[in-house]
Structure formats: C-alpha cells, structure tokens
Write a protein that holds these residues in place. Structure first.
Motif, short mmCIF file in Angstrom:
data_model
loop_
_atom_site.label_atom_id
_atom_site.label_comp_id
_atom_site.label_asym_id
_atom_site.label_seq_id
_atom_site.Cartn_x
_atom_site.Cartn_y
_atom_site.Cartn_z
N GLN A 99 0.81 -1.22 0.00
CA GLN A 99 0.00 0.00 0.00
C GLN A 99 0.85 1.28 0.00
O GLN A 99 0.33 2.37 -0.24
N ASP A 100 2.15 1.14 0.24
CA ASP A 100 3.02 2.31 0.21
C ASP A 100 3.43 2.71 -1.21
O ASP A 100 4.05 3.75 -1.41
N ILE A 101 3.12 1.85 -2.20
CA ILE A 101 3.53 2.12 -3.58
C ILE A 101 2.34 2.60 -4.40
O ILE A 101 1.31 1.93 -4.46
N ASP A 102 2.48 3.75 -5.02
CA ASP A 102 1.43 4.25 -5.90
C ASP A 102 1.40 3.39 -7.16
O ASP A 102 2.46 3.12 -7.75
N PRO A 103 0.22 2.92 -7.62
CA PRO A 103 0.13 2.11 -8.84
C PRO A 103 0.74 2.77 -10.07
O PRO A 103 1.05 2.10 -11.06
N LEU A 104 0.93 4.09 -10.02
CA LEU A 104 1.54 4.83 -11.12
C LEU A 104 2.92 4.29 -11.47
O LEU A 104 3.37 4.38 -12.61
N TYR A 105 3.60 3.68 -10.51
CA TYR A 105 4.96 3.20 -10.72
C TYR A 105 5.03 1.87 -11.49
O TYR A 105 6.05 1.53 -12.06
N ILE A 169 8.71 9.50 -13.62
CA ILE A 169 7.33 9.92 -13.36
C ILE A 169 7.24 11.43 -13.53
O ILE A 169 7.95 12.18 -12.86
#
Length: 281
Positions: A99-105, A169
């Motif tokens: 949950q600490d990782i934005d799906p954008l990555y 990004i």
C-alpha cells in the motif's frame, strides 16, 4: 510458454535461480497498411535521405541526438562495457508494504518459476513474502533496460512487476488546470460518498470485458464470411444541455443503484396494504 529471461533472485545471501515468463498478453487487434489499389501490404524501407538509397542492417549504428542534427555514435561494445555485471540477477534491496507504492509506478508483470535445483529456495522466498505480507523492491536489467521491480506473490507463484524510476514519473506541476484547493458542496459530497459505497464491491476481474475488441472481431468475422455489414452511428441526444445538475445526477445515480426489493418483501407489502383497506372500509 516462452521463457523471456533466465537468472536468479538474490536477497541477503540467498540465491534463487528462476525463469521469467510474461504474465500478460496483448489482445489488441492490429491492422496492416495495404495499398488501396491492389490490396497488397506496404513495405517500409530504411533509407538515407542524403545517399538516396536503402540502408542494410550492417550499415546502421546507434546515435544520440545531443543537439539539432548533431549526433554522438555509441558502439555495441561500449554499451556492453557499461552494463551491470549482475544483469542476470534480480537483487532485492528492501522489503516494503504494497500500500506504500502508488500504482503509477507499475509497468509490466512477469511470472517467475524455479529453475534447475532452485525449488527449495523458491518456496522459502515465496512463503516468507506471503506470511510477512511484504513485497520486495529490486533492481533488474532486461534487454539492456534497467528498471526497478516489485517482487510479490500471486497465489502460489512469485510475480515480478517492473517499475518506473522516480525521475521517469512526470511532475504534476506540468499538468494544467489542477485545482490548488478543492472546494465542494457538503451535501453533494455526502451523496457522492453514498454513491461510492453503493457501487463498492469485491474486485472480480472476470466480470470486465473489452466490448470494443469483441465487436471488432465480430465485424471482421462477418466481413470474412462475405456478409454485408452496415455501420451505423447512434444518434446524439437532441437538445441536451451542457450544464450538469450535480444534485439531480447524483440522486438519479443513487436511485439507479438501489437494490430491487425481493418477491417476498413485495408480497408482504401488498398484504399490508390490503389489510389497511379492509380496516378502513
């Protein structure tokens, strides 16, 4: 399934030999460019505008344009000399919470299977990730492209998802017209939240389909079969206003998502209404 990469996962001093397989596939329907007059595919040739002739593969080199029409040539052996020596290793650097990782990555997903005599170490890493609920953040090089990667578990398989580096990004400051401060009507917000709750369900991937691709395949099959196919355009709403009444739209959406009463409830209501009428009479 075709193996796209062979190497090993390393975490600490543990070495896990693995094979990599692409977890997703391109389902897009691709068209060929044809010559309208005779119907044959068009060939694309690599030509030099200065020499005015076609160029063969052995005459082509890599060049980086550092200024307009100015290039620096990079040779293949120079590229090989700067490649990471551990390019056949997926080196886990840290373990983090998903949950600490934005799906954008996230970029592309791959399945990893144990290679050679690596089943024991593979199972060890799989269970460690599964039982701690963590995912590994690693570095990997595939086809001379270095990237970050997330190592996680899907069912009983270790899955790797390549990730963008932070400097890949784009900054939100480049996006125009973003509100500096969000100002909303509290009543509208309450209805919007209620609508979100009514539409909330457990994620079931099988319920979602690519309707456009299905329709396109049907169109192609009909044309191959020689059937006459007419393409029609749905009429646009006549006199539709561009001004959206948010409250009305939210209320209509809420009403549309309300569950229909079951037959037993409807029957009880009808009986209650009938008794009331008898008492009144």
């Amino acid at each position: 399934m075709h193996t796209v990469w062979k190497g090993a996962i390393s975490f600490g001093l543990v070495h896990v030999p693995v094979k990599m397989f692409t977890a997703t596939e391109d389902k897009d329907i691709h068209f060929r460019s044809l010559h309208k007059e005779c119907g044959l595919p068009i060939n694309y040739m690599k030509t030099c505008r200065h020499c005015d002739r076609e160029i063969g593969p052995d005459e082509i080199v890599k060049g980086f344009e550092y200024e307009k029409d100015k290039f620096v040539i990079i040779k293949e052996d120079e590229l090989e000399s700067i490649q990471d020596e551990a390019e056949k290793t997926i080196k886990i650097l840290d373990f983090v919470d998903l949950q600490d990782i934005d799906p954008l990555y996230f970029q592309k997903a791959y399945y990893l299977s144990p290679d050679m005599a690596g089943a024991g170490a593979y199972s060890l890493l799989l269970e460690a990730i599964k039982q701690t609920g963590k995912i590994g953040i690693a570095k990997i090089s595939i086809r001379s492209k270095s990237s970050l990667a997330a190592i996680r578990v899907v069912d009983n398989c270790i899955c790797m998802e390549t990730m963008f580096f932070p400097d890949e990004i784009r900054s939100l400051s480049q996006i125009p017209n973003l509100p500096a401060v969000t100002v909303v009507n509290e009543k509208e917000l309450g209805m919007a939240k209620a609508l979100v709750e009514q539409l909330s369900e457990k994620f079931e991937p099988s319920k979602y389909t690519d309707n456009y691709r299905i329709a396109l395949l049907e169109l192609i099959e009909q044309k191959v079969a020689g059937e006459s196919v007419d393409i029609v355009t749905a009429p646009t709403g006549a006199g539709r206003s561009n001004v959206v009444d948010l409250m009305a739209a939210l209320q209509a959406s809420l009403d549309a998502t309300k569950p229909l009463p079951d037959a037993a409830t409807t029957k009880r209501k009808r009986k209650g209404t009938a008794k009331t009428k008898d008492n009144v009479s």
